[in-house]
Design a protein around this motif. Structure first.
Motif, PDB file in Angstrom:
ATOM      1  N   VAL A   1      49.807  46.601  55.774  1.00 31.31           N
ATOM      2  CA  VAL A   1      50.177  45.609  54.749  1.00 31.31           C
ATOM      3  C   VAL A   1      50.205  46.183  53.332  1.00 31.31           C
ATOM      4  CG1 VAL A   1      49.493  43.558  56.042  1.00 31.31           C
ATOM      5  CG2 VAL A   1      47.801  44.736  54.662  1.00 31.31           C
ATOM      6  N   GLY A   2      49.600  47.345  53.132  1.00 25.80           N
ATOM      7  CA  GLY A   2      49.749  48.058  51.853  1.00 25.80           C
ATOM      8  C   GLY A   2      48.852  47.608  50.711  1.00 25.80           C
ATOM      9  N   HIS A   3      48.116  46.509  50.894  1.00 28.09           N
ATOM     10  CA  HIS A   3      47.214  46.055  49.836  1.00 28.09           C
ATOM     11  C   HIS A   3      46.175  45.118  50.450  1.00 28.09           C
ATOM     12  CE1 HIS A   3      49.672  42.458  50.192  1.00 28.09           C
ATOM     13  NE2 HIS A   3      48.763  41.814  49.498  1.00 28.09           N
ATOM     14  N   LEU A   4      45.216  44.721  49.635  1.00 23.04           N
ATOM     15  CA  LEU A   4      44.211  43.746  50.086  1.00 23.04           C
ATOM     16  C   LEU A   4      43.913  42.812  48.915  1.00 23.04           C
ATOM     17  CD1 LEU A   4      42.275  42.911  52.408  1.00 23.04           C
ATOM     18  CD2 LEU A   4      40.561  44.412  51.385  1.00 23.04           C
ATOM     19  N   ASP A   5      43.937  41.505  49.176  1.00 25.65           N
ATOM     20  CA  ASP A   5      43.653  40.526  48.123  1.00 25.65           C
ATOM     21  C   ASP A   5      42.201  40.062  48.130  1.00 25.65           C
ATOM     22  OD1 ASP A   5      46.464  40.105  47.059  1.00 25.65           O
ATOM     23  OD2 ASP A   5      46.758  39.629  49.190  1.00 25.65           O
ATOM     24  N   VAL A   6      41.621  39.946  49.322  1.00 32.77           N
ATOM     25  CA  VAL A   6      40.265  39.375  49.423  1.00 32.77           C
ATOM     26  C   VAL A   6      39.427  40.198  50.405  1.00 32.77           C
ATOM     27  CG1 VAL A   6      38.919  37.339  50.052  1.00 32.77           C
ATOM     28  CG2 VAL A   6      41.203  37.047  49.060  1.00 32.77           C
TER      29      VAL A   6
ATOM     30  N   GLN B   1      42.829  46.925  44.190  1.00 36.19           N
ATOM     31  CA  GLN B   1      43.355  47.091  42.827  1.00 36.19           C
ATOM     32  C   GLN B   1      44.874  46.988  42.767  1.00 36.19           C
ATOM     33  OE1 GLN B   1      40.931  50.678  42.136  1.00 36.19           O
ATOM     34  NE2 GLN B   1      40.183  49.700  40.282  1.00 36.19           N
ATOM     35  N   THR B   2      45.534  47.032  43.919  1.00 37.44           N
ATOM     36  CA  THR B   2      46.982  46.812  43.914  1.00 37.44           C
ATOM     37  C   THR B   2      47.315  45.321  44.036  1.00 37.44           C
ATOM     38  OG1 THR B   2      47.212  47.055  46.296  1.00 37.44           O
ATOM     39  CG2 THR B   2      47.404  49.075  44.981  1.00 37.44           C
ATOM     40  N   SER B   3      46.298  44.489  44.235  1.00 39.42           N
ATOM     41  CA  SER B   3      46.521  43.040  44.296  1.00 39.42           C
ATOM     42  C   SER B   3      46.606  42.474  42.877  1.00 39.42           C
ATOM     43  CB  SER B   3      45.355  42.361  45.027  1.00 39.42           C
ATOM     44  OG  SER B   3      45.379  40.964  44.807  1.00 39.42           O
ATOM     45  N   PRO B   4      47.457  41.470  42.639  1.00 38.87           N
ATOM     46  CA  PRO B   4      47.476  40.829  41.318  1.00 38.87           C
ATOM     47  C   PRO B   4      46.196  40.041  41.036  1.00 38.87           C
ATOM     48  CG  PRO B   4      49.013  39.751  42.822  1.00 38.87           C
ATOM     49  CD  PRO B   4      48.485  40.950  43.546  1.00 38.87           C
ATOM     50  N   ALA B   5      45.459  39.706  42.063  1.00 31.44           N
ATOM     51  CA  ALA B   5      44.219  38.925  41.877  1.00 31.44           C
ATOM     52  C   ALA B   5      43.223  39.305  42.968  1.00 31.44           C
ATOM     53  CB  ALA B   5      44.538  37.428  41.933  1.00 31.44           C
ATOM     54  N   GLY B   6      42.709  40.509  42.886  1.00 31.26           N
ATOM     55  CA  GLY B   6      41.781  40.983  43.917  1.00 31.26           C
ATOM     56  C   GLY B   6      40.425  40.295  43.815  1.00 31.26           C
ATOM     57  N   VAL B   7      39.887  39.937  44.967  1.00 32.23           N
ATOM     58  CA  VAL B   7      38.625  39.190  45.024  1.00 32.23           C
ATOM     59  C   VAL B   7      37.680  39.867  46.019  1.00 32.23           C
ATOM     60  CG1 VAL B   7      37.589  37.021  45.817  1.00 32.23           C
ATOM     61  CG2 VAL B   7      39.680  36.967  44.441  1.00 32.23           C
TER      62      VAL B   7
ATOM     63  N   ASP C   1      46.482  35.720  55.503  1.00 34.11           N
ATOM     64  CA  ASP C   1      46.702  36.671  56.587  1.00 34.11           C
ATOM     65  C   ASP C   1      45.383  37.448  56.691  1.00 34.11           C
ATOM     66  OD1 ASP C   1      47.562  38.663  58.264  1.00 34.11           O
ATOM     67  OD2 ASP C   1      49.245  39.290  57.019  1.00 34.11           O
ATOM     68  N   VAL C   2      44.641  37.283  57.791  1.00 32.64           N
ATOM     69  CA  VAL C   2      43.241  37.726  57.792  1.00 32.64           C
ATOM     70  C   VAL C   2      42.953  38.805  58.839  1.00 32.64           C
ATOM     71  CG1 VAL C   2      40.835  36.968  57.858  1.00 32.64           C
ATOM     72  CG2 VAL C   2      42.607  35.368  57.101  1.00 32.64           C
ATOM     73  N   TYR C   3      42.304  39.870  58.358  1.00 36.52           N
ATOM     74  CA  TYR C   3      41.752  40.879  59.255  1.00 36.52           C
ATOM     75  C   TYR C   3      40.343  40.465  59.648  1.00 36.52           C
ATOM     76  CZ  TYR C   3      45.443  44.306  58.430  1.00 36.52           C
ATOM     77  OH  TYR C   3      46.644  44.960  58.390  1.00 36.52           O
TER      78      TYR C   3
ATOM     79  N   VAL D   1      46.260  38.582  51.661  1.00 43.57           N
ATOM     80  CA  VAL D   1      45.642  39.301  52.781  1.00 43.57           C
ATOM     81  C   VAL D   1      44.130  39.371  52.557  1.00 43.57           C
ATOM     82  CG1 VAL D   1      45.540  41.472  54.060  1.00 43.57           C
ATOM     83  CG2 VAL D   1      47.732  40.678  53.107  1.00 43.57           C
ATOM     84  N   ALA D   2      43.375  38.974  53.565  1.00 40.19           N
ATOM     85  CA  ALA D   2      41.912  39.001  53.462  1.00 40.19           C
ATOM     86  C   ALA D   2      41.321  39.834  54.588  1.00 40.19           C
ATOM     87  CB  ALA D   2      41.359  37.574  53.538  1.00 40.19           C
ATOM     88  N   LEU D   3      40.136  40.334  54.363  1.00 41.43           N
ATOM     89  CA  LEU D   3      39.385  41.082  55.386  1.00 41.43           C
ATOM     90  C   LEU D   3      37.938  40.593  55.334  1.00 41.43           C
ATOM     91  CD1 LEU D   3      39.487  44.945  55.857  1.00 41.43           C
ATOM     92  CD2 LEU D   3      37.385  43.652  56.125  1.00 41.43           C
TER      93      LEU D   3
END
Ligand SMILES: NC(=O)c1ccc[n+]([C@@H]2O[C@H](COP(=O)([O-])OP(=O)(O)OC[C@H]3O[C@@H](n4cnc5c(N)ncnc54)[C@H](OP(=O)(O)O)[C@@H]3O)[C@@H](O)[C@H]2O)c1
Length: 254
Positions: A94-99, A145-151, A50-52, A26-28
């Motif tokens: 979505v409960g988390h954010l990756d990017v 911080q809930t992502s396994p690989a936050g960017v 999946d992008v916001y 998930v990206a924003l």
């Protein structure tokens, strides 16, 4: 902190994303209703994320998100309530954010000489480019911080590079820019400080280079080239670099 070696650029998209597979990263992207932000959304969707598409104007964001197949998110980075509500919406949906791509910025009045620029001019630009970036990053940190690989990708500028703006051979040294350049220098330092504070995240600054958008009055390279560094950094994994400043050619001096 690792050496600034830019990851290879992902391929140009050939398809339009209209749905999101479960489990997609998930990206924003902030300030994404137009310009480099919008193109970054398009590229991340094409890469399967999946992008916001975040926009301070809800209607402009809804239109752009509809055209691209992204999720629309109202987000004015200068407004605490808007940023808090946006983070809550992402948490709920979505409960988390990756990017997180901190792209939104303003250039300020470009027709003023350094002598004419006053503290109020600086305040307006720094309110968006510096405080806004901090406001958004702070609000979304728990989700990252809930992502396994936050960017986090901070869209900076060569104008924020002390190395380039003080190098008479560099293009960036030719333009006076008290407000915008100082705000992007601050973005660079925020990048280093956040990267040190959150070593499990990958936090980098990028320089699009002079790109034809509304911000430049259409001057510069094509927007598809301008997003290369941001897209490449958005797609790094947990083993990617952190605390770097790059453009599409490699490291940029701080
Ligand atoms: N273009 C270049 O040559 C260049 C070079 C180096 C760095 N950059 C950086 O690249 C990024 C994108 O620039 P661009 O050229 O694409 O500029 P742009 O076309 O002017 O787009 C800027 C975006 O930021 C949004 N924005 C401004 N204030 C906002 C706020 N308070 N809250 C949310 N969104 C806000 C704008 O929304 P509205 O449409 O509502 O105004 C717009 O969507 C910026 O960080 C810029 O500093 C650009």
């Amino acid at each position: 902190m690792t050496t600034a070696t830019p990851p290879p650029s992902p391929p140009e998209p050939t398809t339009r994303a209209t749905d999101h597979s479960p489990g997609a990263r998930v990206a924003l992207v902030t300030g994404a209703n137009k310009g480099l932000g919008r193109e970054t959304v398009r590229r991340l969707l094409a890469a399967g994320l999946d992008v916001y598409l975040a926009s301070r104007d809800a209607e402009r964001g809804r239109v752009a998100a509809g055209e691209l197949g992204a999720r629309a998110l109202q987000l004015d980075i200068t407004d605490d309530a808007s940023v808090t509500a946006a983070a809550e919406q992402v948490r709920r949906e979505v409960g988390h954010l990756d990017v997180l791509v901190n792209n939104a910025a303003v250039v300020g009045a470009l027709d003023r000489t350094t002598e004419q620029v006053d503290a109020e001019d600086l305040r307006v630009v720094h309110e968006t480019n510096v405080l806004g970036l901090v406001r958004v990053t702070h609000a979304f940190l728990p989700l990252l911080q809930t992502s396994p690989a936050g960017v986090v990708v901070n869209v900076s500028s060569g104008m924020g590079s002390l190395g380039r703006t003080s190098d008479p051979t560099a293009m960036e040294s030719r333009w006076p820019s008290l407000a915008y350049a100082s705000s992007k220098a601050a973005v660079n330092m925020l990048t280093v400080q956040y990267a040190k504070a959150f070593p499990t995240l990958r936090i980098n600054a990028v320089d699009p280079g002079l790109t034809a958008t509304d911000a430049t009055g259409g001057m510069g390279k094509d927007i598809t080239e301008g997003v290369q560094a941001a897209v490449a950094m958005a797609l790094i994994g947990a083993d990617g670099p952190t605390a770097t400043f790059t453009d599409s050619d490699g490291p940029v001096p701080w």
